[in-house]
Write a protein that holds these residues in place. Structure first.
Motif, PDB file in Angstrom:
ATOM      1  N   ASP A 190       3.546 -16.940  -4.954  1.00  0.00           N
ATOM      2  CA  ASP A 190       2.605 -15.844  -4.775  1.00  0.00           C
ATOM      3  C   ASP A 190       2.139 -15.850  -3.316  1.00  0.00           C
ATOM      4  O   ASP A 190       2.512 -16.720  -2.532  1.00  0.00           O
ATOM      5  CB  ASP A 190       1.430 -15.959  -5.742  1.00  0.00           C
ATOM      6  N   GLU A 191       1.319 -14.882  -2.929  1.00  0.00           N
ATOM      7  CA  GLU A 191       0.953 -14.739  -1.514  1.00  0.00           C
ATOM      8  C   GLU A 191       0.187 -15.950  -0.988  1.00  0.00           C
ATOM      9  O   GLU A 191       0.428 -16.410   0.130  1.00  0.00           O
ATOM     10  CB  GLU A 191       0.128 -13.464  -1.313  1.00  0.00           C
ATOM     11  N   GLN A 192      -0.740 -16.488  -1.794  1.00  0.00           N
ATOM     12  CA  GLN A 192      -1.541 -17.622  -1.328  1.00  0.00           C
ATOM     13  C   GLN A 192      -0.678 -18.864  -1.165  1.00  0.00           C
ATOM     14  O   GLN A 192      -0.755 -19.554  -0.141  1.00  0.00           O
ATOM     15  CB  GLN A 192      -2.685 -17.898  -2.303  1.00  0.00           C
ATOM     16  N   PRO A 201       6.413 -14.467   0.451  1.00  0.00           N
ATOM     17  CA  PRO A 201       6.067 -14.237  -0.957  1.00  0.00           C
ATOM     18  C   PRO A 201       7.315 -13.882  -1.757  1.00  0.00           C
ATOM     19  O   PRO A 201       8.168 -13.135  -1.293  1.00  0.00           O
ATOM     20  CB  PRO A 201       5.100 -13.042  -0.881  1.00  0.00           C
ATOM     21  N   GLY A 202       7.412 -14.446  -2.947  1.00  0.00           N
ATOM     22  CA  GLY A 202       8.598 -14.231  -3.769  1.00  0.00           C
ATOM     23  C   GLY A 202       9.693 -15.247  -3.540  1.00  0.00           C
ATOM     24  O   GLY A 202      10.718 -15.205  -4.227  1.00  0.00           O
ATOM     25  N   ARG A 226       3.739 -27.118  -6.865  1.00  0.00           N
ATOM     26  CA  ARG A 226       4.682 -26.054  -6.526  1.00  0.00           C
ATOM     27  C   ARG A 226       5.475 -26.474  -5.293  1.00  0.00           C
ATOM     28  O   ARG A 226       4.910 -26.573  -4.198  1.00  0.00           O
ATOM     29  CB  ARG A 226       3.928 -24.738  -6.297  1.00  0.00           C
TER      30      ARG A 226
END
Length: 248
Positions: A190-192, A201-202, A226
């Motif tokens: 995700d963006e954060q 992102p992605g 993550r």
């Protein structure tokens, strides 16, 4: 829906390039090339009995993955070695050439969500410690983690900045680690998280969900890490069980 027709020669070339790419990626991951320098095109053509164009296509695929870079007039080099994570025992990243460090992003005390309370074996609605940290290889972010702990262990986790392997914070506090449950799945950033890991992102990530226990079975940590998919290779050995009824 009708599939577009692909020229058989183009399809054969594409398939050959993907096979060469897979074999070269494996060699890069296992650090088989001295100083990270891949063989030249002519040598690769001989090694794989492939045309120059197939070799160039394979190197382009690896470059698009971010695993190698091509330097005009010099050659092709691996950009960053992947961390080989073995599932034979509990451990942190063990890179060959880079220093591992941890940066604590936040520390807090919160009311434990039902699953957190169940995993940590604490009463529902009671408090827990939450620590978020970033693990770095050299100067490059590797994974970001959110860890939930029994509140009395929060002070132990705050020592994470002083160790290279995260789990040693518990051992240095006198805990003998026992069995850890670990689940792994593929996700995207995700963006954060992307901002913390310096990826778009992605981008592909690997999510490690773990429950760390001591030798008595008492939970010490429930965490979600993550990990950058472009820096990780999972390594294990698998045994085939004997067919039912077959004698040993």
């Amino acid at each position: 829906m009708t599939q577009p027709r692909i020229d058989p020669r183009t399809q054969r070339r594409s398939s050959a390039a993907r096979r060469v790419r897979d074999l070269l990626r494996s060699a890069v991951v296992h650090e088989e090339f001295p100083a990270g320098a891949l063989p030249g095109e002519l040598e690769l053509m001989l090694l794989f009995s492939a045309s120059r164009q197939v070799i160039r296509d394979a190197l382009t695929l690896l470059r698009d993955e971010g695993l190698v870079k091509r330097v005009q007039g010099t050659g092709t080099f691996s950009v960053a070695s992947k961390v080989r994570h073995s599932f034979s025992h509990l451990h942190g990243p063990e890179p060959a050439r880079e220093v591992v460090s941890h940066r604590v992003l936040s520390v807090s005390r919160e009311v434990a969500a039902p699953r957190v309370a169940e995993r940590l074996g604490i009463p529902a609605g009671s408090g827990c410690g939450v620590i978020e940290y970033l693990t770095v290889l050299g100067e490059e972010p590797y994974y970001v983690c959110t860890a939930y702990l029994p509140p009395q262990l929060l002070f132990v986790a705050e020592r994470g900045t002083s160790v290279t392997e995260w789990y040693t914070i518990y051992e240095s506090a006198g805990f003998e680690l026992g069995v850890t449950d670990q689940a792994v799945e593929a996700i995207v950033a995700d963006e954060q998280v992307a901002a913390l890991l310096c990826v778009a992102p992605g981008s592909p990530l690997m999510l490690f969900e773990r429950l760390v226990r001591d030798r008595t079975g008492r939970p010490l940590e429930y965490a979600f890490a993550r990990v950058r998919g472009d820096r990780l290779a999972l390594i294990t050995q698998l045994r085939r069980p004997r067919p039912t009824g077959q004698e040993g």
